[in-house]
Design a protein around this motif. Structure first.
Motif, short mmCIF file in Angstrom:
data_model
loop_
_atom_site.label_atom_id
_atom_site.label_comp_id
_atom_site.label_asym_id
_atom_site.label_seq_id
_atom_site.Cartn_x
_atom_site.Cartn_y
_atom_site.Cartn_z
N ASN A 27 0.92 -1.21 0.06
CA ASN A 27 -0.14 0.00 0.20
C ASN A 27 0.70 1.37 -0.08
OD1 ASN A 27 -2.33 -1.47 -0.03
ND2 ASN A 27 -1.99 -1.87 2.40
N ALA A 28 2.01 1.35 -0.64
CA ALA A 28 2.92 2.30 -0.81
C ALA A 28 1.97 3.69 -1.51
CB ALA A 28 4.29 2.14 -1.56
N ILE A 29 2.20 4.65 -1.00
CA ILE A 29 1.45 5.82 -1.71
C ILE A 29 2.24 6.41 -2.62
CG2 ILE A 29 2.13 7.49 0.20
CD1 ILE A 29 -0.68 8.47 0.15
N GLY A 30 1.70 6.84 -3.88
CA GLY A 30 2.00 7.51 -4.93
C GLY A 30 1.22 8.50 -5.35
N PRO A 31 1.60 9.20 -6.44
CA PRO A 31 0.61 10.33 -6.86
C PRO A 31 -0.52 10.03 -7.27
CG PRO A 31 2.70 9.88 -8.59
CD PRO A 31 2.73 9.06 -7.28
#
Length: 277
Positions: A27-31
């Protein structure tokens, strides 16, 4: 409801649930996820009957931090032809179908200005950018085996943007230790540092979140909204400015039907019947 790719949303009674959905990267957060979260927050505020927002992660992680594979070049151009943020939605197969609404700084700002309480349901590791979501939430309930931290220093980076929200909940010396040493914290340590509101066993996490949602939903919706709005407005004011500002806000609350009903119910020794007006 809007269709998303990197989050899941659902209305569950008084709760608007947002699940970070990038399981292959914990669940890494990117743009793209950031952009979708901005849309979801706006949608939650417009949904009938919603009294609280619950943010959690898919699977066994809350959010592992920033998804650097999705970061665009700082020199990329946005649709208006101007220089884009390095956290802007990228083009390509993972590009969002939603128009660009904002970057990570915009997301943290929106969370701190919310007029619906946000509960972070910390079901696992919350690192870096994920920890920023925890700190920007109104409440954060973590399960006992969750780990939290700012490990950016270990790869030659620094938690620049989340520093702004971390300074609001973590004592200065503890925050310096977190950012400059980069070690993971246990949930119990995060509770002591002010990052978590409560720590519960994994099997009790849902019940703890539901209980908090229930308590929030039992209060006047208009009072909650006005109170959160006033809190955000006075947050950066000095005392001499904040006090007269809040005097006016108290008058605004006293002018609501719910304030009249609450005071009448108190005198009549009965439960108030809120109308949200």
């Amino acid at each position: 409801m809007t269709t998303y790719s990197k989050i899941k949303t659902a209305v569950d009674g008084p709760a608007y649930r947002i699940t970070l959905f990038n399981p292959e990267r914990r669940n890494a957060i990117g743009p793209m996820m950031v952009n979708e979260l901005l849309y979801a927050l706006e949608e939650a505020h417009k949904a009938d009957g919603v009294r609280a927002i619950v943010i959690t992660g898919e699977g066994k992680a809350f959010c592992a931090g920033g998804d650097f594979q999705q970061l665009s070049s700082p020199l990329a151009n946005d649709s208006a032809g101007s220089r884009a943020s390095p956290l802007q939605v990228t083009a390509g197969p993972d590009a969002s179908q939603l128009a660009y609404k904002g970057d990570y700084a915009d997301l943290l700002s929106a969370m701190t200005k919310t007029e619906l309480p946000i509960i972070a349901r910390v079901n696992g590791p919350a690192m870096g950018g994920g920890l920023g979501l925890v700190a920007a939430s109104t409440f954060a309930i973590g399960q006992a085996d969750a780990t939290l931290g700012t490990p950016e220093i270990n790869v030659g980076l620094f938690p620049m943007m989340i520093m702004a929200v971390l300074t609001r909940v973590v004592p200065r010396r503890k925050l310096m230790e977190m950012m400059l040493v980069g070690e993971k914290m246990t949930a119990a340590e995060a509770l002591d540092a002010g990052l978590l509101s409560a720590v519960v066993l994994a099997e009790g996490l849902d019940a703890a979140v539901e209980e908090l949602v229930k308590k929030i939903a039992s209060k006047s919706p208009i009072t909650t909204k006005l109170g959160l709005r006033a809190f955000a407005e006075q947050d950066d004011m000095d005392l001499a400015t904040a006090l007269p500002h809040l005097r006016g806000k108290l008058g605004e609350v006293l002018g609501t039907d719910d304030a009249s009903e609450g005071l009448t119910a108190f005198l009549q020794k009965r439960q108030p019947r809120w109308t949200g007006k």
